[in-house]
Design a protein around this motif. Structure first.
Motif, PDB file in Angstrom:
ATOM      1  N   ARG A 412      41.333  47.427 -43.941  1.00  0.00           N
ATOM      2  CA  ARG A 412      42.469  46.531 -43.752  1.00  0.00           C
ATOM      3  C   ARG A 412      43.340  47.085 -42.633  1.00  0.00           C
ATOM      4  N   ILE A 413      43.850  46.159 -41.794  1.00  0.00           N
ATOM      5  CA  ILE A 413      44.829  46.546 -40.784  1.00  0.00           C
ATOM      6  C   ILE A 413      46.163  45.921 -41.169  1.00  0.00           C
ATOM      7  N   ASP A 414      46.930  45.484 -40.228  1.00  0.00           N
ATOM      8  CA  ASP A 414      48.137  44.713 -40.533  1.00  0.00           C
ATOM      9  C   ASP A 414      47.767  43.569 -41.472  1.00  0.00           C
ATOM     10  N   PRO A 415      48.516  43.334 -42.551  1.00  0.00           N
ATOM     11  CA  PRO A 415      48.076  42.352 -43.545  1.00  0.00           C
ATOM     12  C   PRO A 415      47.995  40.926 -43.022  1.00  0.00           C
ATOM     13  N   VAL A 416      48.892  40.526 -42.120  1.00  0.00           N
ATOM     14  CA  VAL A 416      48.835  39.161 -41.577  1.00  0.00           C
ATOM     15  C   VAL A 416      47.591  39.004 -40.711  1.00  0.00           C
TER      16      VAL A 416
END
Length: 495
Positions: A412-416
């Motif tokens: 996962r990176i930035d959630p958006v």
């Protein structure tokens, strides 16, 4: 303390309550921000706090853990029937596959009133399953006798109120349509008085329903595709919309059939025709703009028209907005819609992001945040509702919770960005509308989904079986919609 799983579907938690998550998209005085480890506090239908841990008393605190909370999606072109556009995915051309009535077909209703009421309820459930909290329903008129009816929208209003979906409702009406003559050529066929009668019924419904169910139900005007409407019908529509202060949604600049028909009837494109008539305004929502010219877009920008961008259904038919980035640069307002099954706004945003970069020829054209803004703020602004599409003190408590611990979204990176680039709406864990829990973990208030899914399939199969009578030349179903590969059927085993 009350547990999240103890909350009753369709109800508000008692008193003032808090919702925490690893990430929350919040709208604060300084602008939209991503809160890490923050929480929202909700009282009845409103957000009263967005930030760090609330210092005051609350009746319950629910921690969603590894989740992203966003404002609920605003769907400006929300699928509200059993989608027939999916039948055209690999079955073209549409005019030869039942999408345009042949000259020897007498248009009739292909669903009963009960079936029409059911499909709205079923479609509303699909919207809630995908984090959509505000919706302007759209359904096809290709299988209808002429237009939509007030009774089916009375049933839709009742369903939305029970299920907890914020909706703008108005039966679709039209002055005419397109028929295939004996040679297979498309010819416009008009019945202007019938169109006016449809408008008058729709106007009465909109005025009566607006603001009902505690403000959950609003009215709207939904004249059908622009090429099926006369000038008189559109003038009456926009006059009534102005008097009642309601939005108008009108499909235009969306395809070659429309372009050809408009040029034959009016000698210009649909947006320029409406501009010439003085009907473009900031109350107009116009899906899909995929064939809009530079002059069309200039007229949209000058008059505050909002384009309802529905990238999934466009891409399935080989079309794309040209482009999301270009429209923004021209000052055109953009919201988002689904308009096809699945009614998945996350998938639409992801498709839109990729299509925009392909069309623009740039890997940095627009961003995940730009598309999330269009699906929330853009739609809310089109409806003149600054209390929707946002999460901050004073806004409506309309929100969606997405699972960021999904096993398929690693790393996962930035959630958006992760949501748009690695997920679909299937990771939606909960949907809250007006402070009410409308959907949790795949269960929706007011509907038994396993039973409804089976009923929907039976109803859709019966519709497909009727296609030969409304298809040019009346071929059998297996020629209209052949299987992807040659089909071999085996007999049922003997008991």
């Amino acid at each position: 303390m009350m547990r999240w799983q103890d909350l009753a579907l369709g109800q508000r938690p008692p008193g003032r309550w808090a919702l925490a998550a690893d990430w929350i998209v919040a709208d604060l005085p300084g602008g939209r921000q991503l809160l890490q480890g923050g929480e929202l506090v909700i009282e009845r239908d409103r957000v009263i706090h967005a930030g760090g841990r609330f210092p005051g008393e609350v009746s319950a605190r629910f921690d969603m853990g590894c989740a992203l909370v966003t404002p609920g999606f605003v769907d400006l072109d929300a699928l509200a029937d059993l989608d027939t556009t999916v039948l055209g995915l690999d079955n073209q051309p549409g005019w030869a596959k039942g999408r345009v009535w042949p000259h020897d077909y007498a248009g009739r209703e292909m669903y009963t009133p009960d079936e029409l009421a059911f499909q709205k309820r079923f479609a509303f459930a699909q919207l809630l399953l995908n984090g959509i909290t505000s919706a302007l329903p759209i359904a096809s008129l290709f299988y209808r006798a002429w237009g939509e009816t007030v009774p089916e929208f009375e049933a839709a209003a009742a369903a939305a109120a029970e299920m907890g979906l914020r909706v703008w409702l108005g039966p679709a009406y039209r002055s005419g349509g397109v028929r295939l003559d004996a040679s297979g050529a498309m010819q416009p066929v008009f019945d202007a008085p019938r169109g006016i009668r449809g408008f008058e019924a729709a106007a009465g419904f909109a005025a009566r329903i607006d603001g009902s169910a505690g403000g959950l139900i609003s009215g709207m005007f939904a004249p059908d595709r622009v090429e099926t409407c006369t000038e008189a019908l559109l003038r009456a529509t926009f006059d009534a919309a102005r008097d009642l202060d309601l939005p108008v949604r009108l499909h235009m600049a969306q395809g070659e059939m429309e372009l050809q028909t408009m040029r034959r009837l009016h000698g210009t494109t649909a947006p320029l025709w409406l501009d010439r008539l003085g009907l473009l305004s900031d109350r107009l929502i116009a899906p899909h703009a995929t064939v809009a010219t530079a002059e069309d877009l200039a007229a949209y920008a000058a008059n505050g028209v909002t384009v309802a961008h529905c990238p999934l259904v466009s891409a399935r038919h080989g079309a794309a907005l040209r482009s999301f980035s270009d429209l923004r640069a021209r000052g055109v307002r953009i919201g988002m819609g689904t308009d096809t099954a699945p009614a998945d706004m996350v998938l639409n945003m992801a498709t839109g992001l990729m299509a925009n970069r392909i069309v623009s020829g740039r890997g940095d054209a627009a961003s995940a945040a730009d598309f999330l803004d269009a699906a929330t703020i853009g739609g809310a602004d089109a409806l003149k509702r600054p209390d929707l599409g946002r999460l901050g003190p004073g806004t409506k408590a309309d929100l969606a919770v997405f699972d960021m611990a999904d096993a398929h979204m690693v790393p996962r990176i930035d959630p958006v960005q992760t949501l748009l680039l690695g997920a679909t709406g299937r990771v939606t864990r909960a949907t809250v509308v007006d402070g009410r829990l409308s959907m949790r973990d795949g269960a929706v208030a007011g509907i038994d989904l396993p039973v409804a899914r089976a009923q929907a399939q039976v109803q859709f199969d019966r519709l497909v079986a009727c296609y030969p009578e409304r298809t040019f030349g009346h071929p059998p179903v297996d020629r209209i919609f052949p299987p992807a590969y040659p089909l071999t059927r085996f007999p049922e085993p003997s008991p």
